[in-house]
Design a protein around this motif. Structure first.
Motif, PDB file in Angstrom:
ATOM      1  N   GLU A  63      87.366 118.797 -20.163  1.00 32.00           N
ATOM      2  CA  GLU A  63      86.260 118.816 -21.127  1.00 32.00           C
ATOM      3  C   GLU A  63      84.979 119.308 -20.476  1.00 32.00           C
ATOM      4  N   ASN A  64      84.713 118.844 -19.265  1.00 32.55           N
ATOM      5  CA  ASN A  64      83.482 119.262 -18.569  1.00 32.55           C
ATOM      6  C   ASN A  64      83.463 120.763 -18.305  1.00 32.55           C
ATOM      7  N   ASP A  65      84.611 121.304 -17.852  1.00 34.26           N
ATOM      8  CA  ASP A  65      84.665 122.740 -17.571  1.00 34.26           C
ATOM      9  C   ASP A  65      84.465 123.556 -18.841  1.00 34.26           C
ATOM     10  N   ALA A  66      85.019 123.075 -19.939  1.00 34.04           N
ATOM     11  CA  ALA A  66      84.871 123.790 -21.204  1.00 34.04           C
ATOM     12  C   ALA A  66      83.423 123.759 -21.686  1.00 34.04           C
ATOM     13  N   VAL A  67      82.819 122.583 -21.633  1.00 33.22           N
ATOM     14  CA  VAL A  67      81.441 122.424 -22.115  1.00 33.22           C
ATOM     15  C   VAL A  67      80.455 123.182 -21.225  1.00 33.22           C
ATOM     16  N   MET A  68      80.669 123.123 -19.920  1.00 28.14           N
ATOM     17  CA  MET A  68      79.724 123.733 -18.980  1.00 28.14           C
ATOM     18  C   MET A  68      80.034 125.203 -18.697  1.00 28.14           C
ATOM     19  N   GLY A  69      81.155 125.705 -19.227  1.00 31.53           N
ATOM     20  CA  GLY A  69      81.486 127.112 -19.024  1.00 31.53           C
ATOM     21  C   GLY A  69      81.870 127.428 -17.595  1.00 31.53           C
ATOM     22  N   ASN A  70      82.582 126.518 -16.943  1.00 33.53           N
ATOM     23  CA  ASN A  70      82.959 126.704 -15.540  1.00 33.53           C
ATOM     24  C   ASN A  70      84.234 127.559 -15.449  1.00 33.53           C
ATOM     25  N   ASP A  71      84.104 128.862 -15.669  1.00 31.99           N
ATOM     26  CA  ASP A  71      85.250 129.759 -15.614  1.00 31.99           C
ATOM     27  C   ASP A  71      85.668 130.066 -14.178  1.00 31.99           C
ATOM     28  N   GLU A  72      84.770 129.827 -13.218  1.00 34.76           N
ATOM     29  CA  GLU A  72      85.075 130.153 -11.827  1.00 34.76           C
ATOM     30  C   GLU A  72      86.265 129.337 -11.306  1.00 34.76           C
ATOM     31  N   LYS A  73      86.391 128.122 -11.782  1.00 36.65           N
ATOM     32  CA  LYS A  73      87.517 127.285 -11.363  1.00 36.65           C
ATOM     33  C   LYS A  73      88.840 127.916 -11.799  1.00 36.65           C
ATOM     34  N   PHE A  74      88.898 128.403 -13.020  1.00 35.50           N
ATOM     35  CA  PHE A  74      90.103 129.046 -13.543  1.00 35.50           C
ATOM     36  C   PHE A  74      90.421 130.301 -12.727  1.00 35.50           C
ATOM     37  N   VAL A  75      89.411 131.103 -12.445  1.00 34.07           N
ATOM     38  CA  VAL A  75      89.606 132.330 -11.669  1.00 34.07           C
ATOM     39  C   VAL A  75      90.124 132.000 -10.271  1.00 34.07           C
ATOM     40  N   THR A  76      89.513 131.023  -9.635  1.00 34.90           N
ATOM     41  CA  THR A  76      89.923 130.636  -8.270  1.00 34.90           C
ATOM     42  C   THR A  76      91.363 130.144  -8.246  1.00 34.90           C
ATOM     43  N   ASP A  77      91.722 129.289  -9.211  1.00 35.69           N
ATOM     44  CA  ASP A  77      93.087 128.759  -9.276  1.00 35.69           C
ATOM     45  C   ASP A  77      94.103 129.866  -9.510  1.00 35.69           C
ATOM     46  N   LEU A  78      93.751 130.812 -10.370  1.00 35.70           N
ATOM     47  CA  LEU A  78      94.656 131.935 -10.630  1.00 35.70           C
ATOM     48  C   LEU A  78      94.888 132.754  -9.360  1.00 35.70           C
ATOM     49  N   CYS A  79      93.837 133.036  -8.652  1.00 34.53           N
ATOM     50  CA  CYS A  79      93.960 133.857  -7.439  1.00 34.53           C
ATOM     51  C   CYS A  79      94.765 133.147  -6.355  1.00 34.53           C
ATOM     52  N   LEU A  80      94.528 131.853  -6.180  1.00 31.35           N
ATOM     53  CA  LEU A  80      95.266 131.095  -5.173  1.00 31.35           C
ATOM     54  C   LEU A  80      96.752 131.032  -5.503  1.00 31.35           C
ATOM     55  N   ALA A  81      97.065 130.768  -6.777  1.00 30.89           N
ATOM     56  CA  ALA A  81      98.461 130.689  -7.199  1.00 30.89           C
ATOM     57  C   ALA A  81      99.142 132.047  -7.069  1.00 30.89           C
ATOM     58  N   ALA A  82      98.437 133.105  -7.446  1.00 30.68           N
ATOM     59  CA  ALA A  82      99.022 134.449  -7.383  1.00 30.68           C
ATOM     60  C   ALA A  82      99.331 134.863  -5.950  1.00 30.68           C
ATOM     61  N   LYS A  83      98.447 134.547  -5.029  1.00 31.64           N
ATOM     62  CA  LYS A  83      98.671 134.910  -3.625  1.00 31.64           C
ATOM     63  C   LYS A  83      99.847 134.140  -3.032  1.00 31.64           C
ATOM     64  N   GLU A  84     100.085 132.944  -3.546  1.00 36.34           N
ATOM     65  CA  GLU A  84     101.198 132.135  -3.051  1.00 36.34           C
ATOM     66  C   GLU A  84     102.525 132.559  -3.675  1.00 36.34           C
ATOM     67  N   LEU A  85     102.506 132.886  -4.983  1.00 37.87           N
ATOM     68  CA  LEU A  85     103.741 133.177  -5.717  1.00 37.87           C
ATOM     69  C   LEU A  85     104.089 134.655  -5.746  1.00 37.87           C
ATOM     70  N   ASN A  86     103.077 135.514  -5.595  1.00 42.34           N
ATOM     71  CA  ASN A  86     103.274 136.965  -5.595  1.00 42.34           C
ATOM     72  C   ASN A  86     104.043 137.457  -6.836  1.00 42.34           C
ATOM     73  N   PRO A  87     103.530 137.170  -8.040  1.00 41.56           N
ATOM     74  CA  PRO A  87     104.207 137.630  -9.259  1.00 41.56           C
ATOM     75  C   PRO A  87     104.035 139.126  -9.464  1.00 41.56           C
ATOM     76  N   LYS A  88     104.861 139.707 -10.317  1.00 35.39           N
ATOM     77  CA  LYS A  88     104.756 141.141 -10.612  1.00 35.39           C
ATOM     78  C   LYS A  88     103.549 141.444 -11.494  1.00 35.39           C
ATOM     79  N   PHE A  89     103.113 140.452 -12.246  1.00 36.16           N
ATOM     80  CA  PHE A  89     101.888 140.586 -13.048  1.00 36.16           C
ATOM     81  C   PHE A  89     101.402 139.188 -13.390  1.00 36.16           C
ATOM     82  N   ILE A  90     100.186 139.119 -13.893  1.00 30.88           N
ATOM     83  CA  ILE A  90      99.613 137.858 -14.364  1.00 30.88           C
ATOM     84  C   ILE A  90      99.179 138.063 -15.814  1.00 30.88           C
TER      85      ILE A  90
END
Length: 421
Positions: A63-90
């Motif tokens: 709720e806090n991230d949605a209300v405060m517009g904290n999109d950086e957390k989503f971006v960071t999590d996506l990048c960390l997961a992608a570097k670990e899993l190495n998917p063909k696309f996201i």
């Protein structure tokens, strides 16, 4: 009260359609949604989850991230997961809350791709539409990113149609095949066997396959086909894209029953004879109404049974035509999803009914109702034929599923119940 269902269920949402569409392509699919919702998109709406793995995730939006517009957390999590899993696309999509507050999913996708170098794209969803919109949009985005220029454009197109021995060697894309609309086991094989028995080559299955593998290569070669077969409304957006971008004509119809399947074969041959435009030429015309194969079955003189089919438009219209072709019985289609391909409906009798009270009014006129078992409570007093639809009832009736692809309807449970009435 409009837009209210007192008794019946509702169809799978666009976010689940997004997950189902991309399940087998080796990508990382992420829904921007609250933690704990992943079970809805996997165990409830996606039967393949028990047989094979897929990188399907929830962002854990708070709720806090949605209300405060904290999109950086989503971006960071996506990048960390992608570097670990190495998917063909996201692929990312929005649930209701981020769609409501206006999260810029396209910008997030751009930032993640820039950071990771992995193809990343947004699929438009808001959790307020049906699975058809979510899956259809996902297939289009997948095709835009990965479909490669056609190899057949450098060849004489006539050689791809009929060889000197008059044997048809057409390549066909099968579009819109997911376990939300079709039985998980046996459907892909049945369609492939039907095509091969008639001299066709299955170029690409879009959505569901009978092998456990990464099938992104099939998306890459979509443009090599001579014609596409749209087996459900999910396949329409990508069929239109392939026609506009590569000149590949398409036929709409599900190969239900023996006689209707033969009509579809003739329609595919006719459509494929059209010379495809070069990939560099954008078509300014729509497809030439080759979906007219869904023949009018409004023969009032033959109507001694008032039959109604409730469900998705392409599946229902195809089954209605198959019943008419084999039994001579006209059938009314009540399209109940709302955002399906409505052009296949017969304006003289078929209706799009998304409201429960509208369905009840039309059902009162019927003798026989063919629909998912969860419609049965509003069909009291009617001869009800159960036809499970996973996008409506999930895994509740999977044991009751039966195959209708390219088999005489009289030999099926459904056909026998119609004839016994």
């Amino acid at each position: 009260m409009n837009q209210t269902a007192k008794i019946i269920s509702i169809y799978t949402a666009d976010t689940s359609g997004f997950c189902s569409a991309l399940f087998e392509y080796g990508g990382m699919t992420v829904i921007h949604d609250a933690s704990g919702c992943n079970s809805t998109y996997t165990t409830h709406d996606e039967p393949r989850w028990y047989d094979m793995d897929s990188m399907m995730y929830i962002s854990g939006l708070t709720e806090n991230d949605a209300v405060m517009g904290n999109d950086e957390k989503f971006v960071t999590d996506l990048c960390l997961a992608a570097k670990e899993l190495n998917p063909k696309f996201i692929a990312i999509c929005a649930s209701a809350l981020p769609a409501m507050v206006g999260v810029d999913m396209e910008a997030i996708a751009y930032e993640v791709e820039t950071e990771t170098g992995i193809p990343t794209f947004e699929v438009k969803t808001n959790a307020m539409q049906s699975y058809i919109t979510g899956a259809g949009n996902a297939f289009v985005e997948l095709a835009k990113r990965f479909t490669e220029p056609s190899k057949r454009l450098n060849e004489n197109s006539d050689k791809n149609i009929i060889n000197p021995k008059n044997i048809i060697t057409l390549k066909v894309n099968i579009l819109g095949l997911t376990p939300l609309d079709f039985p998980l086991h046996g459907t892909t094989e049945a369609i492939q066997n039907w095509l091969e028995a008639n001299g066709f080559i299955a170029n690409s299955f879009v959505g569901m396959h009978h092998t456990k593998a990464d099938h992104l290569e099939e998306i890459k070669r979509l443009a090599d086909a001579d014609v596409s077969l749209v087996v459900s409304s999910i396949g329409m957006p990508v069929a239109k894209y392939l026609y506009e971008e590569y000149g590949i004509p398409y036929v709409i119809g599900t190969p239900y029953g023996d006689k209707f399947s033969k009509l579809l074969i003739q329609a595919l041959k006719k459509a494929a004879k059209k010379v495809a435009k070069k990939a560099t030429e954008k078509s300014t015309e729509s497809s030439e109404n080759i979906n007219a194969i869904l023949a009018n079955n409004n023969n009032a003189e033959a109507a001694n049974k008032n039959i109604v089919i409730i469900g998705e438009s392409v599946l229902s219209a195809s089954l209605a035509t198959a019943i008419y072709q084999e039994f001579g019985l006209p059938v009314q289609v009540l399209e109940s999803v709302g955002d399906g391909e409505l052009s296949v409906l017969d304006d003289s009798k078929d209706l799009s009914c998304t409201e429960e009270d509208e369905l009840e009014m039309e059902i009162k006129k019927a003798d026989i109702v063919i629909a998912d078992p969860l419609f049965e409570p509003i069909c009291k007093g009617k001869h009800f034929i159960r036809l499970p639809h996973a996008a409506f009832s999930g895994r509740c009736f999977t044991k009751e599923e039966f195959q209708l692809i390219n088999v005489p309807l009289a030999d099926t449970k459904l056909g026998k119940q119609i004839l016994e009435y």
